[in-house]
Motif scaffolding. Structure first.
Motif, short mmCIF file in Angstrom:
data_model
loop_
_atom_site.label_atom_id
_atom_site.label_comp_id
_atom_site.label_asym_id
_atom_site.label_seq_id
_atom_site.Cartn_x
_atom_site.Cartn_y
_atom_site.Cartn_z
N LEU A 144 0.84 -1.20 0.00
CA LEU A 144 0.00 0.00 0.00
C LEU A 144 0.87 1.25 0.00
CD1 LEU A 144 -2.10 -1.17 3.05
CD2 LEU A 144 -3.03 -1.11 0.74
N LEU A 145 0.24 2.38 -0.31
CA LEU A 145 0.90 3.68 -0.20
C LEU A 145 -0.16 4.76 -0.14
CD1 LEU A 145 4.14 4.83 -1.83
CD2 LEU A 145 2.16 6.31 -2.11
N ILE A 146 0.07 5.74 0.72
CA ILE A 146 -0.84 6.88 0.80
C ILE A 146 -0.20 8.03 0.02
CG2 ILE A 146 -2.06 8.48 2.32
CD1 ILE A 146 -1.64 6.40 4.59
N PRO A 147 -0.70 8.35 -1.18
CA PRO A 147 -0.05 9.37 -2.00
C PRO A 147 -0.41 10.79 -1.57
CG PRO A 147 -1.91 8.46 -3.17
CD PRO A 147 -1.82 7.71 -1.87
N ASN A 148 0.59 11.64 -1.51
CA ASN A 148 0.35 13.05 -1.27
C ASN A 148 -0.30 13.71 -2.48
OD1 ASN A 148 0.91 14.99 0.88
ND2 ASN A 148 2.88 13.96 1.08
N VAL A 149 -0.95 14.83 -2.27
CA VAL A 149 -1.40 15.70 -3.35
C VAL A 149 -0.23 16.59 -3.75
CG1 VAL A 149 -2.99 17.56 -3.98
CG2 VAL A 149 -3.79 15.64 -2.57
N ALA A 150 0.00 16.74 -5.04
CA ALA A 150 1.12 17.56 -5.51
C ALA A 150 1.01 19.00 -5.02
CB ALA A 150 1.17 17.54 -7.04
N ILE A 151 2.14 19.62 -4.80
CA ILE A 151 2.17 21.01 -4.31
C ILE A 151 1.42 21.95 -5.25
CG2 ILE A 151 4.37 21.52 -5.46
CD1 ILE A 151 3.25 22.81 -1.99
N HIS A 152 1.38 21.63 -6.54
CA HIS A 152 0.68 22.47 -7.51
C HIS A 152 -0.82 22.51 -7.26
CE1 HIS A 152 4.23 20.46 -9.16
NE2 HIS A 152 4.49 21.60 -9.80
N MET A 153 -1.35 21.44 -6.64
CA MET A 153 -2.79 21.34 -6.38
C MET A 153 -3.14 21.60 -4.92
SD MET A 153 -3.39 17.90 -8.60
CE MET A 153 -2.81 17.81 -10.32
N ASN A 154 -2.13 21.75 -4.09
CA ASN A 154 -2.35 22.05 -2.68
C ASN A 154 -1.28 23.02 -2.22
OD1 ASN A 154 -2.97 22.11 0.03
ND2 ASN A 154 -2.29 20.02 0.46
N ARG A 155 -1.46 24.29 -2.56
CA ARG A 155 -0.45 25.31 -2.26
C ARG A 155 -0.29 25.54 -0.76
NH1 ARG A 155 2.81 26.00 -6.65
NH2 ARG A 155 1.55 26.16 -8.56
N GLN A 156 -1.23 25.03 0.06
CA GLN A 156 -1.16 25.20 1.51
C GLN A 156 -0.44 24.03 2.20
OE1 GLN A 156 -4.41 25.53 -0.11
NE2 GLN A 156 -3.69 27.63 -0.42
N ALA A 157 0.10 23.11 1.43
CA ALA A 157 0.69 21.91 2.02
C ALA A 157 1.81 22.22 3.00
CB ALA A 157 1.21 21.00 0.92
N ASN A 158 2.55 23.30 2.78
CA ASN A 158 3.66 23.66 3.65
C ASN A 158 3.30 24.80 4.61
OD1 ASN A 158 5.41 21.78 2.44
ND2 ASN A 158 5.83 23.21 0.77
N ASP A 159 2.01 25.07 4.73
CA ASP A 159 1.55 26.18 5.57
C ASP A 159 0.61 25.72 6.67
OD1 ASP A 159 2.94 28.01 3.93
OD2 ASP A 159 1.26 28.06 2.52
N GLY A 160 0.85 24.54 7.19
CA GLY A 160 0.00 24.04 8.27
C GLY A 160 -1.27 23.39 7.78
N TYR A 161 -1.14 22.52 6.82
CA TYR A 161 -2.31 21.85 6.23
C TYR A 161 -2.97 20.93 7.26
CZ TYR A 161 -5.08 19.08 2.94
OH TYR A 161 -6.11 18.45 2.27
N LYS A 162 -4.29 20.91 7.29
CA LYS A 162 -5.03 20.05 8.21
C LYS A 162 -5.46 18.79 7.49
CE LYS A 162 -8.94 19.95 11.43
NZ LYS A 162 -10.08 20.71 12.02
#
Length: 425
Positions: A144-162
């Motif tokens: 299994l693997l839990i894939p992240n959403v790309a930074i291009h589609m989640n610009r808040q990923a490095n800003d305290g994403y919930k």
């Protein structure tokens, strides 16, 4: 690498679920000559006898009967569960891909679980010709693997994403035609039709030693398998005394201990009562001569965020066993029990350090204050310093492994006379 570290790493690499951790410890006890007891059976306990029992496939308690009349119990309590994801019933989700429905177990750091190989381990109940049987399963491959959403589609990923555990952390299992394949694989592994299951995700990365001088160890579930292993090893290596040594490894600590195999259950109290009945001992008198070490890892001062620690009570990796304090009894240590354990560490030639959380940052709790509701004895809360607690991959100090084993060997070997006015070891 010394033998203590090698042995701990072998345990960590085998304990992919709480069920596998308990099974490993049971085999260690069997190899050391311990006899299995059943809660449903009669107990005939002999002087010099060595015994263990399990409950729920996850909790393990072992004890020895001394040759002479015992004065009390020397006990320790740790836990073998860890924050993870539990597989839901009807767990396969179909669509563009096949995913696995899971839910959080315990209070975890969620982000570290993403983008790394995972698999599944735990217990299944299998239909056989002899009836329904419990079987351990461990799919020993990258599954299994839990894939992240790309930074291009989640610009808040490095800003305290919930993170939303119902959406963001569902693992990818296969393509759209893969539904049903997991349960086929599990039944092939278990050898029969599965009627029920307790299955959990685990990371595939093994324990490793690292650092410029190879001074650090990282692994899944250091909290609290490190303490569970150290307590069991100290218990096994100790000399016999005029106390009954008891080592407890409970389940369910990460979710409040309120299961039939947790520290909030009647398990320990029941075991102590049955020992007393089998040996004609007075439980109240035995309790008055008893002591408990509650062993669960502690927060080391963080190299990048020292401001989060109480500067005067901030343990470091490889600084020795940690004695844990809290005014509101999240940890049970008081001046008397701290003194007892510090004296034991002194006898063992082991350093002891202290932990208090910052007064404006609430800390966690552990087994000691929970078990006191059933077995009320003087208790000290200890642990080993670690970083990234409740991550899926945690870090501790290599030297501290030996420190805990030496301290617990000295503890179980001591002749402790304790009153409210003081003690003698």
């Amino acid at each position: 690498m010394d033998k203590r570290t090698e042995a701990l790493m072998a345990f960590l690499d085998a304990a992919h679920s709480v069920y596998h951790a308990a099974d490993y410890l049971v085999n260690v006890l069997k190899d050391a000559g311990y006899t299995c007891l059943s809660e449903a059976g009669e107990w005939a306990l002999q002087p010099g006898g060595k015994y263990y029992l399990t409950r729920g496939g996850t909790a393990v308690i072992a004890f020895r009967i001394p040759q002479q009349a015992p004065r009390g119990f020397l006990m320790s309590a740790s836990h073998s569960d860890r924050p993870t994801f539990k597989v839901k019933e009807n767990g396969e989700l179909s669509g563009t891909y096949t995913r696995l429905a899971t839910e959080k177990y315990g209070g975890m750091l969620m982000a570290p679980w993403l983008d790394r190989p995972l698999s599944i381990a735990g217990r299944v109940m299998v239909e056989t010709e002899e009836g329904v049987r419990s079987r351990l399963v461990d799919i020993d491959r990258d599954l299994l693997l839990i894939p992240n959403v790309a930074i291009h589609m989640n610009r808040q990923a490095n800003d305290g994403y919930k993170w939303n555990p119902a959406v963001d952390t569902l693992p990818l299992l296969g393509g759209k035609d893969a539904k049903g394949g997991l349960w086929t694989l599990l039944e092939e592994t278990a050898g029969g039709k599965i009627l029920g299951h307790d299955l959990y995700l685990y990371i595939r990365q093994k324990a490793t030693i690292w650092g410029l001088k190879e001074e650090f160890i990282s692994s899944a579930a250091l909290d609290d398998l490190e303490c569970a292993w150290g307590c069991v090893q100290g218990f096994l290596c100790a000399e016999d005394t005029d106390s009954i040594p008891v080592v407890c490894v409970f389940d369910s600590e990460e979710v409040g201990s309120s299961s039939v195999q947790g520290a909030a259950s009647d398990l320990l109290e029941s075991v102590l009562l049955r020992i007393c009945r089998a040996k004609g001992l007075n439980m109240e008198q035995m309790r008055a001569g008893s002591f408990m070490v509650s062993a669960d890892n502690a927060h080391a001062i963080h190299p990048n965020h020292p401001e989060l620690a109480d500067a005067a009570n901030a343990p470091v990796l490889n600084g020795g066993v940690v004695v844990k304090f809290n005014a509101n009894q999240r940890y049970t240590t008081d001046g008397l029990t701290a003194s007892v354990f510090r004296k034991i560490c002194e006898k063992a030639g082991v350093s002891a350090q202290t932990y208090c959380n910052r007064a404006d940052i609430p800390g966690g709790s552990t087994l000691g204050n929970i078990s006191l509701g059933h077995v009320s004895v003087p208790t000290v809360d200890i642990g080993l310093a670690q970083l990234a607690m409740h991550s899926c991959y945690e870090t501790a100090g290599v030297e501290d492994i030996a420190s805990l084993e030496k301290a617990m060997t000295a503890y179980y070997s001591c002749r402790l006379e304790l009153t409210e006015q003081g003690f003698r070891i």
